[in-house]
Each structure stands twice: as C-alpha cells, then as structure tokens.
Design an enzyme around this catalytic site. Structure first.
Site, PDB file in Angstrom:
ATOM      1  CE  LYS A  81      -3.495   2.278   2.811  1.00  3.06           C
ATOM      2  NZ  LYS A  81      -4.458   2.170   3.897  1.00  3.06           N
ATOM      3  CD  GLU A  97       9.424  -5.972   7.120  1.00  7.38           C
ATOM      4  OE1 GLU A  97       9.104  -4.871   6.595  1.00  7.38           O
ATOM      5  OE2 GLU A  97       9.196  -6.247   8.305  1.00  7.38           O
ATOM      6  NE  ARG A 111      -6.167  -4.168  10.930  1.00  8.47           N
ATOM      7  CZ  ARG A 111      -5.564  -2.997  11.070  1.00  8.47           C
ATOM      8  NH1 ARG A 111      -4.444  -2.750  10.432  1.00  8.47           N
ATOM      9  NH2 ARG A 111      -6.065  -2.060  11.857  1.00  8.47           N
ATOM     10  CG  HIS A 143      -3.203 -36.310  15.767  1.00  7.00           C
ATOM     11  ND1 HIS A 143      -3.382 -37.544  16.343  1.00  7.00           N
ATOM     12  CD2 HIS A 143      -4.229 -36.143  14.890  1.00  7.00           C
ATOM     13  CE1 HIS A 143      -4.461 -38.117  15.812  1.00  7.00           C
ATOM     14  NE2 HIS A 143      -4.992 -37.279  14.933  1.00  7.00           N
TER      15      HIS A 143
HETATM   16  O1  F6P Z   1       3.367  -2.934   9.800  1.00  7.49           O
HETATM   17  C1  F6P Z   1       2.007  -3.126   9.693  1.00  7.49           C
HETATM   18  C2  F6P Z   1       1.500  -2.842   8.312  1.00  7.49           C
HETATM   19  O2  F6P Z   1       1.374  -1.479   8.124  1.00  7.49           O
HETATM   20  C3  F6P Z   1       0.195  -3.561   8.076  1.00  7.49           C
HETATM   21  O3  F6P Z   1      -0.882  -2.892   8.603  1.00  7.49           O
HETATM   22  C4  F6P Z   1       0.184  -3.696   6.597  1.00  7.49           C
HETATM   23  O4  F6P Z   1      -0.746  -4.645   6.172  1.00  7.49           O
HETATM   24  C5  F6P Z   1       1.618  -4.096   6.362  1.00  7.49           C
HETATM   25  O5  F6P Z   1       2.355  -3.329   7.296  1.00  7.49           O
HETATM   26  C6  F6P Z   1       2.136  -3.883   4.970  1.00  7.49           C
HETATM   27  O6  F6P Z   1       2.026  -2.553   4.572  1.00  7.49           O
HETATM   28  P1  F6P Z   1       2.206  -2.130   3.066  1.00  7.49           P
HETATM   29  O7  F6P Z   1       1.107  -2.732   2.271  1.00  7.49           O
HETATM   30  O8  F6P Z   1       2.150  -0.632   3.059  1.00  7.49           O
HETATM   31  O9  F6P Z   1       3.547  -2.617   2.592  1.00  7.49           O
END
Ligand code: F6P
Length: 532
Positions: A194, A200, A253, A369
């Site tokens: 977003k 990451e 989310r 299990h």
């Molecule tokens: O760190 C939390 C968060 O902001 C989430 O709410 C979101 O889904 C995720 O990181 C990924 O964010 P983006 O879509 O901006 O990479």
C-alpha cells in the site's frame, strides 16, 4: 453496561452447557444467512445473556457506526480516513461518496483493468521474455500478503492459471527458496505494498529485480505494482500501466478485495474472483439488514465478547476442518489482533475491559494430534471456533471427508461433555485397583463444559470464501465498535520499526551499541562474534 453482563456471568458460570442443550436451544442459538450457518448452542450463553449482549450493541450505537462506515464517514479518526473496503465488492456499483465524490467509477475502472490484465496474462497475450508466464511471485507483507496467500491456498481446486508464490519475510531464506523454483524469463513479479515503503517488501522487490536482471533484458516489464503511492512505484521503475492503485480508505488488512487480490485473480480467473466479491457483498447486505439476533457478524462478535471480555478467556482458537483454509488462522491473527489489539479507546482513555483476544489455530484434524490436549485438559479454557464444509472437492474421496466431519463434530461434543471421574474409573477398571485405579482414573478425566461454536457451509467455493472473510471483517468491526476501539489504525507496530532502523547500522558494525540497554548490547556482541 459491563456490570450487568458480569453479574449475569457470575450466576451462570458453573452451569453445565449440555444441561441446556435441548432441541429448542439447538434451533434457537443459531444464525443463518443463505447456506451459511453459525451455531453457538454449545456456549454458556442463555437467552438472558444473549439479550444483555445484544443490549451492548444498542448501548454503544453499533448500528449507527456501521451505517457511518458504509456511508463513507472517516471512522478511522486517528488517521482521518474513511473505511471503505466494502466499496471494492460493491458489484452493483451503487454510489459510495467520499467528500461528496462517488468513488465507484474509479473502483470499477480499476477492477476492469485487473480483469483485462489477468486475462491477458492467463491467455499468454502478455508474456515474459521467455514466453507465457508460468509463475507469479507476490512480494508483500501483512495485509499485502496474508489475505491473497490465504485465499490462493483456499481456492486451490479452482486454480487454472499460473502458479502463485508468496514472499513476505525479509529473511533471505524466504525469497531464495521461491526464486530457486522459478524461471526469470517466465515469472511475473507483483510488488504489493500500500505504502511502497515497507522495508521488507522493498528489500525483497530489489532482490527480485536483481535476480531478474541477470536473465531478462527489461526486468521492469515483468513487474507489477499494487499500491496507493504512484510516485514511489514510478521511482522503482514500474510503468504506470502496470500499476494498480487504490485509495487510503482501504486498510492493508482489508485490502484483498481490490488490487491486492490480483494474484488470486491470476490464479482462479476473473469470473471466480467476481464470485468471491459477490460472497463478500452478500455478507455486507446481510450485516446491514438482518436483526441483531439473526445477524452472523453481530452474533459472532458477541460470542467473542462474551468469552473474552465477560468470561475472561484470553485466547480464541480458530480450527478449520477444511484443509484449504490452512492459512485462515494466520490471516485472522492480523485481521483481529492488528485491528482490536489496543488498550486505548477512541477518546484516548484506557479501555474499560480487555482488548481483543489472542487468536491462533491450525486446521483439523492436524491440531488434534498437537495442541488439543491442552484444549481438553489444560487449566485455562480456550473457546474454539470450528469451520466445516458439508462437502470437499474430491468426490472420489468423499468417505475421507465424512471422517473429517465426524472428527469436527466429535471435538465440539467432547469439549462440551467431557468425562467425569466415574466414567474414567470405568475406563481403567480391570486394569488397576485401589489407589492406583484412582490415580490412573484422574488422568483420564475431561472437565468438559468448554465452549465452542461451529460455522458450517455446503462447500468452500469462491462465493463462500467471500462470505467467510466478510463475516470475520464485520465481526472485528462490531467488536471494535462495542469496545470503543479504532479498529483501523495500527500505531502499535511503529516502535519496533523505528528501533530496527536505528539498530541496523549497529548490527552492520557501522555504529557502536553504546547507549543501548545491556541486554540488547550483549545480544549484538554475541551475534557479531558469530558473524552477523
Ligand atoms: O506494519 C504493519 C503494516 O502497516 C500492516 O498494517 C500492513 O498490512 C503491512 O504493514 C504492509 O504494509 P504495506 O502494504 O504498506 O507494505
């Protein structure tokens, strides 16, 4: 308002659920929409308790809050944003106004672009340097990963497009494993973020670009971006016709209904994706119209509130007896815990009761299990939520499905009934006697009276998946509205991100750990000595 519920709980808490469970209750403590059924008869909620819970909805103005959300009010008021993921599945296109402007034309145009693009990828009109795409790699994290990853797995019987893979973790092991199995000349990379700033995702996106550059002359042409940040996608080198945008009023989310769901559309095709949207829309309509007692999201939320805020059970197990839903617990962990894991209410004051529960789980029968021992005999009560389909997708193996269903129903029965000492003695009589018989029997007692609910449906189709996800989204909304929480921000994730950024140069040895607490400095020291 909590006092009446807590007082009621005091008077009923020692009652055995099974003593209430006649045919009348079995028919009454159920909510149904279409073919989807929520059974909460195996809980300790009685008619008085249910009324007190429903009163909570009125006392906290949930209907008005719900209508405000659908109408485009900025209910995410710490970020000044509307909450309109429901517009993404508003297939009939009724106007949805944000600041007086109808957002539906843009939503429909983006959906149409997704359809055109996914059709072209699936039929090979759009292809990679080495020919039609065989693999799609979705790089994203949190809401830009968990929703589509869960849904792509859940919809495996409907796959008829390229293979879809998901990379989320910054741990290089994640992307290395996925890319190892892909041909760069026939792989489409989706960068789903977003904000297009998430460390990451951007790190993995650069790694994927470098990997592709080794074999493909124009690697950017095999990249797609799903984002609200046009400037940043352009900076990354992705052409604007390969960017599928959405607006700030779609929370991460809650975003799988729009461009973030592109991998799902590529896997199952536009028609099945539309059926998924239709399922979500049907649940929206039900949520907006059904009286509370018949309203699945409302009743699911109230059952959760009863168990967590009233009875004090801190966790909730989600147990799909549907292997296709194996990623549902992980998806719900973000949906529920990032939404309602907050100790501050809208007015900035401490919550009067506990925040939302710890959500966890695994598919049945695997969990049986592994951790069901604790669910049956541990000292803490874990309310369980079972999901089960009448039919699987493997007709030739229907007998296995029947075994699965038998296990699901048996578990909720066992949790409720338990096994008393007399029955346990009967199990060991003949093998032991005297004090040893008593000792052995004690180990075989099940306290029972452990609550569970069961959500059942005919088969996990795209439409049903849409219903399930929208059901849980609205459950989270109702729970947040009752607790007075803003379910749509996530300030609690910020501090760790800031500290990680500050620690990176320390880990790399470019800065000293001076000023860090003793434990952190010692960990840095140990890891550096071992080659970090
Ligand atoms: O760190 C939390 C968060 O902001 C989430 O709410 C979101 O889904 C995720 O990181 C990924 O964010 P983006 O879509 O901006 O990479």
């Amino acid at each position: 308002m909590w006092d009446a519920l807590k007082a009621h709980h005091e008077t009923v808490k020692d009652r055995r659920i099974e003593t209430m469970l006649d045919a009348v209750r079995a028919a009454d403590f159920v909510a149904q929409t279409g073919d989807m059924r929520l059974d909460y008869a195996k809980t300790n909620i009685d008619a008085d308790g249910r009324q007190l819970l429903i009163d909570l909805l009125d006392q906290t103005g949930v209907a008005a809050k719900r209508d405000a959300m659908f109408a485009g009010a900025a209910i995410n008021d710490t970020e000044g944003r509307e909450v309109l993921h429901t517009a993404l599945r508003n297939l009939d296109g009724d106007p949805v106004l944000v600041d007086g402007v109808d957002v539906m034309p843009e939503v429909k145009a983006t959906l149409q672009r997704m359809v055109t693009f996914s059709k072209a990828v699936r039929n090979g009109t759009i292809e990679g340097q080495g020919g039609p795409y065989t693999d799609v790699v979705n790089i994203g994290i949190g809401g830009s990963d968990l929703g589509p990853a869960m849904a792509v797995k859940a919809m495996a019987p409907y796959h008829n497009g390229p293979r879809c893979h998901f990379v989320s973790n910054v741990d290089p092991a994640d992307i290395a494993e996925v890319l190892r199995g892909c041909d760069p000349e026939r792989t489409l990379v989706i960068v789903a973020s977003k904000t297009f700033t998430t460390i990451e995702t951007m790190t993995n996106a650069r790694t994927a670009k470098a990997w592709m550059s080794e074999a493909v002359s124009d690697p950017a042409s095999q990249f797609v971006a799903l984002s609200t940040a046009d400037d940043k996608t352009a900076e990354f080198g992705i052409a604007s016709n390969r960017v599928f945008g959405f607006e700030d009023w779609v929370g991460g989310r809650y975003s799988m209904w729009g461009p973030i769901g592109l991998s799902l559309m590529l896997a199952i095709g536009a028609d099945a994706f539309t059926a998924f949207l239709r399922g979500g829309q049907d649940m929206d309509r039900h949520f907006r119209a059904a009286p509370w007692q018949e309203n699945l999201p409302a009743m699911l939320a109230l059952v959760g509130i009863w168990h967590n805020q009233v009875c004090g059970h801190a966790t909730r197990a989600v147990l799909p007896y549907d292997n296709l839903l194996m990623r549902l617990p992980a998806y719900l962990q973000q949906l529920e815990m990032e939404s309602n894991g907050k100790g501050v209410s809208m007015d900035g004051k401490a919550l009067a009761v506990n925040s939302g529960p710890v959500v966890w789980g695994e598919p049945g029968t695997n969990g049986q299990h592994a951790f069901y021992q604790l669910i049956h005999q541990g000292t803490r009560v874990v309310p369980c939520e079972f999901l089960v389909a009448a039919r699987g997708h493997e007709d030739a193996l229907h007998h296995q499905h029947q075994l699965l269903v038998a296990n699901c129903l048996a578990q909720s029965e066992a949790l409720m009934k338990g096994r008393d000492l007399d029955e346990a003695r009967g199990k060991v009589a003949g093998k032991f006697e005297g004090a040893e018989l008593e000792r052995q029997a004690a180990h075989r007692v099940f306290p029972g009276n452990r609550p569970s609910i069961t959500i059942s449906y005919p088969q996990l189709t795209p439409h049903v998946l849409g219903q399930i996800i929208a059901l849980y989204e609205h459950r989270v909304f109702v729970e947040g509205a009752v607790l007075g929480i803003n379910s749509y921000d996530q300030w609690g994730v910020e501090l760790g991100k800031e500290l990680a950024t500050a620690l990176q140069p320390v880990i790399e040895g470019k800065q000293s750990a001076e000023g860090k607490d003793g434990s952190t400095a010692a960990l840095v020291d140990f890891l550096q000595k071992h080659g970090v």
